[in-house]
Write a protein that holds these residues in place. Sequence first.
Motif, PDB file in Angstrom:
ATOM      1  N   GLU A 305       0.843  -1.192   0.000  1.00  0.00           N
ATOM      2  CA  GLU A 305       0.000   0.000   0.000  1.00  0.00           C
ATOM      3  C   GLU A 305       0.877   1.240   0.000  1.00  0.00           C
ATOM      4  N   ALA A 306       0.480   2.247  -0.779  1.00  0.00           N
ATOM      5  CA  ALA A 306       1.111   3.560  -0.736  1.00  0.00           C
ATOM      6  C   ALA A 306       0.166   4.496  -0.006  1.00  0.00           C
ATOM      7  N   VAL A 307       0.669   5.188   1.013  1.00  0.00           N
ATOM      8  CA  VAL A 307      -0.212   5.963   1.888  1.00  0.00           C
ATOM      9  C   VAL A 307       0.025   7.463   1.825  1.00  0.00           C
ATOM     10  N   GLY A 308       1.077   7.911   1.135  1.00  0.00           N
ATOM     11  CA  GLY A 308       1.321   9.342   1.060  1.00  0.00           C
ATOM     12  C   GLY A 308       2.235   9.691  -0.091  1.00  0.00           C
ATOM     13  N   ILE A 309       2.087  10.921  -0.617  1.00  0.00           N
ATOM     14  CA  ILE A 309       2.956  11.439  -1.674  1.00  0.00           C
ATOM     15  C   ILE A 309       3.084  12.942  -1.473  1.00  0.00           C
ATOM     16  N   ASN A 310       4.299  13.471  -1.601  1.00  0.00           N
ATOM     17  CA  ASN A 310       4.486  14.909  -1.424  1.00  0.00           C
ATOM     18  C   ASN A 310       4.759  15.607  -2.750  1.00  0.00           C
ATOM     19  N   GLY A 311       4.996  16.912  -2.672  1.00  0.00           N
ATOM     20  CA  GLY A 311       5.183  17.692  -3.883  1.00  0.00           C
ATOM     21  C   GLY A 311       6.450  17.382  -4.635  1.00  0.00           C
ATOM     22  N   GLN A 312       7.425  16.759  -3.983  1.00  0.00           N
ATOM     23  CA  GLN A 312       8.660  16.350  -4.651  1.00  0.00           C
ATOM     24  C   GLN A 312       8.499  15.008  -5.364  1.00  0.00           C
ATOM     25  N   GLY A 313       7.326  14.401  -5.218  1.00  0.00           N
ATOM     26  CA  GLY A 313       7.096  13.088  -5.800  1.00  0.00           C
ATOM     27  C   GLY A 313       7.536  11.940  -4.936  1.00  0.00           C
ATOM     28  N   GLN A 314       8.030  12.233  -3.710  1.00  0.00           N
ATOM     29  CA  GLN A 314       8.384  11.153  -2.783  1.00  0.00           C
ATOM     30  C   GLN A 314       7.111  10.456  -2.320  1.00  0.00           C
ATOM     31  N   ILE A 315       7.185   9.134  -2.214  1.00  0.00           N
ATOM     32  CA  ILE A 315       6.036   8.310  -1.831  1.00  0.00           C
ATOM     33  C   ILE A 315       6.421   7.490  -0.610  1.00  0.00           C
ATOM     34  N   ILE A 316       5.517   7.405   0.350  1.00  0.00           N
ATOM     35  CA  ILE A 316       5.726   6.503   1.478  1.00  0.00           C
ATOM     36  C   ILE A 316       4.753   5.341   1.340  1.00  0.00           C
ATOM     37  N   ALA A 317       5.281   4.128   1.447  1.00  0.00           N
ATOM     38  CA  ALA A 317       4.494   2.914   1.275  1.00  0.00           C
ATOM     39  C   ALA A 317       4.816   1.936   2.393  1.00  0.00           C
ATOM     40  N   ASN A 318       3.943   0.973   2.585  1.00  0.00           N
ATOM     41  CA  ASN A 318       4.179  -0.132   3.511  1.00  0.00           C
ATOM     42  C   ASN A 318       4.235  -1.432   2.728  1.00  0.00           C
ATOM     43  N   GLY A 319       4.945  -2.419   3.281  1.00  0.00           N
ATOM     44  CA  GLY A 319       5.022  -3.695   2.586  1.00  0.00           C
ATOM     45  C   GLY A 319       5.591  -4.796   3.456  1.00  0.00           C
ATOM     46  N   CYS A 320       5.649  -5.994   2.879  1.00  0.00           N
ATOM     47  CA  CYS A 320       6.147  -7.182   3.583  1.00  0.00           C
ATOM     48  C   CYS A 320       6.790  -8.129   2.573  1.00  0.00           C
ATOM     49  N   ASN A 321       7.528  -9.110   3.086  1.00  0.00           N
ATOM     50  CA  ASN A 321       7.930 -10.225   2.236  1.00  0.00           C
ATOM     51  C   ASN A 321       7.230 -11.491   2.719  1.00  0.00           C
ATOM     52  N   ASP A 322       7.486 -12.592   2.054  1.00  0.00           N
ATOM     53  CA  ASP A 322       6.793 -13.844   2.383  1.00  0.00           C
ATOM     54  C   ASP A 322       7.222 -14.432   3.723  1.00  0.00           C
ATOM     55  N   PHE A 323       8.275 -13.888   4.320  1.00  0.00           N
ATOM     56  CA  PHE A 323       8.792 -14.432   5.577  1.00  0.00           C
ATOM     57  C   PHE A 323       8.365 -13.601   6.786  1.00  0.00           C
ATOM     58  N   GLY A 324       7.451 -12.641   6.571  1.00  0.00           N
ATOM     59  CA  GLY A 324       6.922 -11.866   7.679  1.00  0.00           C
ATOM     60  C   GLY A 324       7.693 -10.618   8.023  1.00  0.00           C
TER      61      GLY A 324
END
Length: 361
Positions: A305-324
């Motif tokens: 999921e991507a939850v934020g984006i600023n005017g510089q185009g930076q994006i903050i996202a959350n994630g996981c791998n298959d191992f937790g």
Amino acid sequence: MRSMLPALLLLISALLPRSVLAQASYATTFLPANFQAFAIDEAGRVAGRGTDPNGNALAFVWTAGNIAFLPAPTADGQTLVANALGSGAAAGAWLSGGSMRGFVYVNGASQDTGTLYGGDTVAWGVNAAGQAVGESLDADGNSRAFLYSGAGIVDLGTLGGATAQARGINNAGTVVGGAQPGPDFPNDGAHAFLYSGGVMTDLGTLGGGFSWANAVNEAGQVAGYSLLAGDTGFHPFLYSGGVMLDLGSLGGDYAEARALNEAGLVVGLASLPGFGFSHAFLYADGSLQDLNLLAEGLGDFTLTEAVGINGQGQIIANGCNDFGFCAPVLLTPVPEPAQFILILAGLLPLSRRLLRATKRE
């Protein structure tokens, strides 16, 4: 001299990053494991929920690798999460004597938002002035949308039903969220709304019986998600100029816009055909793009999921791998605009000189 032109083009191709020659790409910065991000501001700071060295789950703000856990409004309380981040302000929820309350963190201190009717309260959005919006339960357990502006908390009303929840606010004080519509829509769970000048306006849907607004930018554009006609699936939308635009999907039946910036770029999450993780997306240039295909250095990690984006185009996202292993990831566009400009500034005079020399031959 003409033989130097192909060489110049090769030099430019070699110097320009791959993302300029092909599609945009992002460098990745991993935040601490088992943290969860919810917002990013114009300075690239990130806010969310994390765990301190004592094992306490607290609201945090991350700044260039440094973590600051936010204090509660009272010494015997504890912040739980920072849901929003503005220029110098953060907002979220804190725990006070077993009850959940909203807070605003500004000028190095946290303030309690208070409650509308005594029930649990959460702040979901904040602007640069420290105004916060969110939801507060009434005596019947119904969520009511509120606006907190330092001097008190007010109920924003509904669209005719019993419930409303505010999710975002811009610097002009325009508020967005979702509210239960009135008797004209008896089977609809909620409709996205825009609140401005004391008036709550129904933004409609993409044809189905539900819509929800999560964010608003300074131009008054709104991002959210809606059921489609026939309630066949959820798609993200961008509401602009009185029109709700369907942003599409990544092939699955669920997609939701979480945030947008001043350029109208939208980020969120979308399911793929079949089962598995949702994928973070970016809506740009008229299409929904899977951020996992644009980010470098992810390995077996999936941006869910991507939850934020600023005017510089930076994006903050959350994630996981298959191992937790789960963590927030900061995505920074490559190349940075300043680097690209410097490259061109150095190459263009050279190319002009070569072209003039070619014409003299």
